[in-house]
Design a protein around this motif. Structure first.
Motif, PDB file in Angstrom:
ATOM      1  N   TYR A 328       0.842  -1.209   0.000  1.00 40.20           N
ATOM      2  CA  TYR A 328       0.000   0.000   0.000  1.00 40.20           C
ATOM      3  C   TYR A 328       0.874   1.255   0.000  1.00 40.20           C
ATOM      4  O   TYR A 328       0.609   2.211  -0.750  1.00 40.20           O
ATOM      5  CB  TYR A 328      -0.903  -0.046   1.227  1.00 40.20           C
ATOM      6  CG  TYR A 328      -1.733   1.188   1.492  1.00 40.20           C
ATOM      7  CD1 TYR A 328      -2.445   1.829   0.476  1.00 40.20           C
ATOM      8  CD2 TYR A 328      -1.822   1.721   2.782  1.00 40.20           C
ATOM      9  CE1 TYR A 328      -3.222   2.949   0.732  1.00 40.20           C
ATOM     10  CE2 TYR A 328      -2.606   2.834   3.051  1.00 40.20           C
ATOM     11  CZ  TYR A 328      -3.292   3.449   2.028  1.00 40.20           C
ATOM     12  OH  TYR A 328      -4.060   4.562   2.278  1.00 40.20           O
ATOM     13  N   VAL A 329       1.932   1.257   0.805  1.00 42.63           N
ATOM     14  CA  VAL A 329       2.863   2.392   0.836  1.00 42.63           C
ATOM     15  C   VAL A 329       3.532   2.563  -0.517  1.00 42.63           C
ATOM     16  O   VAL A 329       3.640   3.675  -1.048  1.00 42.63           O
ATOM     17  CB  VAL A 329       3.929   2.182   1.939  1.00 42.63           C
ATOM     18  CG1 VAL A 329       5.061   3.208   1.810  1.00 42.63           C
ATOM     19  CG2 VAL A 329       3.292   2.295   3.313  1.00 42.63           C
ATOM     20  N   GLN A 330       3.985   1.454  -1.093  1.00 48.65           N
ATOM     21  CA  GLN A 330       4.641   1.529  -2.398  1.00 48.65           C
ATOM     22  C   GLN A 330       3.699   2.091  -3.458  1.00 48.65           C
ATOM     23  O   GLN A 330       4.121   2.836  -4.348  1.00 48.65           O
ATOM     24  CB  GLN A 330       5.137   0.146  -2.813  1.00 48.65           C
ATOM     25  CG  GLN A 330       5.990   0.162  -4.082  1.00 48.65           C
ATOM     26  CD  GLN A 330       6.382  -1.232  -4.533  1.00 48.65           C
ATOM     27  OE1 GLN A 330       5.564  -2.155  -4.498  1.00 48.65           O
ATOM     28  NE2 GLN A 330       7.622  -1.392  -4.944  1.00 48.65           N
ATOM     29  N   ASP A 331       2.420   1.771  -3.357  1.00 44.83           N
ATOM     30  CA  ASP A 331       1.429   2.247  -4.308  1.00 44.83           C
ATOM     31  C   ASP A 331       1.247   3.766  -4.211  1.00 44.83           C
ATOM     32  O   ASP A 331       1.032   4.445  -5.217  1.00 44.83           O
ATOM     33  CB  ASP A 331       0.102   1.537  -4.054  1.00 44.83           C
ATOM     34  CG  ASP A 331      -0.906   1.763  -5.171  1.00 44.83           C
ATOM     35  OD1 ASP A 331      -0.478   1.866  -6.341  1.00 44.83           O
ATOM     36  OD2 ASP A 331      -2.106   1.847  -4.889  1.00 44.83           O
ATOM     37  N   LEU A 332       1.343   4.301  -2.985  1.00 46.82           N
ATOM     38  CA  LEU A 332       1.155   5.739  -2.777  1.00 46.82           C
ATOM     39  C   LEU A 332       2.433   6.550  -2.990  1.00 46.82           C
ATOM     40  O   LEU A 332       2.372   7.728  -3.331  1.00 46.82           O
ATOM     41  CB  LEU A 332       0.650   5.999  -1.352  1.00 46.82           C
ATOM     42  CG  LEU A 332      -0.756   5.497  -0.993  1.00 46.82           C
ATOM     43  CD1 LEU A 332      -1.068   5.846   0.462  1.00 46.82           C
ATOM     44  CD2 LEU A 332      -1.806   6.123  -1.900  1.00 46.82           C
ATOM     45  N   ALA A 333       3.580   5.916  -2.762  1.00 45.20           N
ATOM     46  CA  ALA A 333       4.854   6.653  -2.769  1.00 45.20           C
ATOM     47  C   ALA A 333       5.262   7.063  -4.178  1.00 45.20           C
ATOM     48  O   ALA A 333       4.895   6.425  -5.172  1.00 45.20           O
ATOM     49  CB  ALA A 333       5.947   5.812  -2.134  1.00 45.20           C
ATOM     50  N   GLU A 334       6.062   8.123  -4.234  1.00 47.60           N
ATOM     51  CA  GLU A 334       6.528   8.646  -5.524  1.00 47.60           C
ATOM     52  C   GLU A 334       7.893   8.111  -5.910  1.00 47.60           C
ATOM     53  O   GLU A 334       8.268   8.162  -7.078  1.00 47.60           O
ATOM     54  CB  GLU A 334       6.561  10.178  -5.463  1.00 47.60           C
ATOM     55  CG  GLU A 334       5.178  10.789  -5.256  1.00 47.60           C
ATOM     56  CD  GLU A 334       5.249  12.302  -5.131  1.00 47.60           C
ATOM     57  OE1 GLU A 334       6.321  12.876  -5.426  1.00 47.60           O
ATOM     58  OE2 GLU A 334       4.239  12.914  -4.724  1.00 47.60           O
ATOM     59  N   ASN A 335       8.670   7.619  -4.943  1.00 44.88           N
ATOM     60  CA  ASN A 335       9.993   7.088  -5.239  1.00 44.88           C
ATOM     61  C   ASN A 335      10.437   6.146  -4.125  1.00 44.88           C
ATOM     62  O   ASN A 335       9.765   6.020  -3.093  1.00 44.88           O
ATOM     63  CB  ASN A 335      11.021   8.221  -5.420  1.00 44.88           C
ATOM     64  CG  ASN A 335      11.007   9.195  -4.248  1.00 44.88           C
ATOM     65  OD1 ASN A 335      11.138   8.780  -3.092  1.00 44.88           O
ATOM     66  ND2 ASN A 335      10.836  10.479  -4.535  1.00 44.88           N
ATOM     67  N   ALA A 336      11.593   5.488  -4.333  1.00 40.10           N
ATOM     68  CA  ALA A 336      12.083   4.494  -3.375  1.00 40.10           C
ATOM     69  C   ALA A 336      12.423   5.115  -2.030  1.00 40.10           C
ATOM     70  O   ALA A 336      12.230   4.499  -0.984  1.00 40.10           O
ATOM     71  CB  ALA A 336      13.316   3.785  -3.953  1.00 40.10           C
ATOM     72  N   GLU A 337      12.951   6.335  -2.037  1.00 39.61           N
ATOM     73  CA  GLU A 337      13.298   6.993  -0.778  1.00 39.61           C
ATOM     74  C   GLU A 337      12.056   7.252   0.072  1.00 39.61           C
ATOM     75  O   GLU A 337      12.086   7.153   1.293  1.00 39.61           O
ATOM     76  CB  GLU A 337      14.024   8.316  -1.060  1.00 39.61           C
ATOM     77  CG  GLU A 337      15.472   8.154  -1.450  1.00 39.61           C
ATOM     78  CD  GLU A 337      16.300   7.547  -0.326  1.00 39.61           C
ATOM     79  OE1 GLU A 337      16.047   7.882   0.850  1.00 39.61           O
ATOM     80  OE2 GLU A 337      17.173   6.731  -0.626  1.00 39.61           O
ATOM     81  N   GLU A 338      10.954   7.594  -0.589  1.00 37.37           N
ATOM     82  CA  GLU A 338       9.723   7.838   0.145  1.00 37.37           C
ATOM     83  C   GLU A 338       9.186   6.542   0.750  1.00 37.37           C
ATOM     84  O   GLU A 338       8.643   6.542   1.860  1.00 37.37           O
ATOM     85  CB  GLU A 338       8.668   8.461  -0.783  1.00 37.37           C
ATOM     86  CG  GLU A 338       7.484   9.045  -0.016  1.00 37.37           C
ATOM     87  CD  GLU A 338       6.566   9.874  -0.897  1.00 37.37           C
ATOM     88  OE1 GLU A 338       6.047  10.890  -0.402  1.00 37.37           O
ATOM     89  OE2 GLU A 338       6.368   9.505  -2.077  1.00 37.37           O
TER      90      GLU A 338
END
Length: 394
Positions: A328-338
């Motif tokens: 879910y976080v990966q789906d919302l995040a804009e990049n790997a650092e986020e």
């Protein structure tokens, strides 16, 4: 089984990562297989003392967001290595310090500090190394490999106590062997290379409104998870009299089940979506909690012990659904650092409630009984699923 190169980017350091993680998991299996019995039989901790020790074991999770604020300039790989060193120091202390509540709890704290630093990085690196759209599968494979390592540790403990007639003087040597294996794992981790990249997540502290539901889900999940992780095995030790070999057999069976279930759950997350997985595990959880808290009222003691053991394994399997929140976080995040920053913050948010559960869970058990403790776990699980139902998916 899914070919690893179909899931992970070939240029990434996923092979070195998994070798080191397998080694750390083996050391953890040795440690976990005996620590509850060591605390009960050698240190003499009561259920309340166990809750206090768990408070300090979980405290590093709450402090993680501040620790990573200090380490924010480093790459995920280098933070992972720092976690390895702290785990080694803590395990070495455990093998050497006198068996007093204070020193043993301090050793647990140091080891847990490294373990929690690695916890966030394991999920972060798995998602970072994964091919696009394979995040759930990558987390499933990572979890499966970790379970294989812990299984080896549990089997080693079973063999030692089987052939040595449950000799409790072996606790310290096992801690020492675990420390040596951690040292080997730290050497393996040195082969992992990676650099931090600039981006929006490059901040000392990272909280974003778009992740607010993820943070809340971590609070609910952390609370319900902590009850089983802390008091599930201790119920079997104190209430039913299980020895270290029996507990290690239970952990081994649990690890085998999770080894096979983890990739399946990961694929389900990718295919059906994280929201469905977040919601659907609650029905099983309610059944698990009911029998764990009330089996001794319904069945003879030996049958109740068996039922509780089966339900502990079931809880371990359904806990794999927590991988869905990372996707879910990966789906919302804009990049790997986020992704990295948010998952690490989530670990700290998770532990805001787990340290309270660890501290007061022993008191609840002592004053209100184990029934109340596991009813509370079921209620928290229902809250987790109800809140997950409000998530809007793309």
């Amino acid at each position: 089984m899914t070919k690893l190169t179909n899931v992970f980017r070939t240029e990434s350091k996923f092979r070195e990562f998994f070798i080191s993680m397998l080694t750390f998991a083996f050391a953890y299996g040795l440690y976990k297989g005996i620590i509850d019995n060591y605390l009960a039989e050698i240190v003499g901790m009561s259920e309340f003392d166990k809750g206090v020790s768990e408070f300090f074991r979980e405290l590093p999770g709450l402090l993680l967001v501040f620790l990573l604020a200090v380490l924010y300039i480093l790459s995920a790989e280098n933070i992972y290595k720092i976690g390895a060193v702290l785990m080694l120091v803590g395990m070495t202390m455990q093998s050497a310090v006198p068996a007093t509540r204070l020193l043993v709890t301090l050793s647990i704290f140091v080891y847990s500090l490294g373990e929690h630093i690695q916890l966030g990085m394991r999920n972060t690196l798995s998602l970072e190394y994964a091919q696009k759209g394979m995040g759930g599968t990558a987390l499933g494979i990572q979890n499966s490999i970790y379970q294989a390592g812990t299984l080896a540790g549990f089997i080693a403990v079973i063999a030692v106590f089987f052939f040595c007639n449950k000799d409790t003087s072996l606790f310290r040597p096992i801690f020492a062997i675990s420390a040596a294996i951690l040292a080997l794992g730290a050497l393996f981790s040195l082969r992992m290379t990676g650099s931090n990249t600039s981006g929006k997540a490059k901040h000392r502290f990272y909280f974003r409104r778009k992740f607010s539901k993820y943070y809340m889900l971590e609070v609910f999940y952390g609370a319900r998870k902590q009850i089983f992780f802390t008091f599930g095995p201790y119920v079997l030790v104190l209430f039913y009299g299980a020895n270290a070999m029996i507990i290690s057999i239970l952990f081994a069976v649990s690890a085998v089940c999770c080894f096979f279930a983890s990739p399946i759950v990961g694929k389900i997350i990718d295919r059906w979506g994280y929201k469905i997985v977040m919601i659907s595990d609650t029905l099983i959880l309610v059944v698990v909690c009911f029998f764990y808290g009330f089996a001794h009222h319904i069945f003879p003691r030996n049958i109740a012990f068996f039922i509780c053991s089966v339900n502990y394994i079931l809880d371990s399997v359904i806990s794999l659904a927590s991988m869905a929140s990372n996707v879910y976080v990966q789906d919302l995040a804009e990049n790997a650092e986020e992704v990295r920053a948010t998952i690490s913050t989530g670990v700290s948010v998770n532990h805001m409630i787990t340290i309270l559960i660890a501290l007061f869970g022993g008191w609840i058990w002592h004053t209100l009984g184990i029934e109340t403790l596991f009813v509370l776990s079921a209620i928290l699980g229902l809250c987790n699923s109800a809140y997950a139902a409000t998530i809007k998916t793309r």
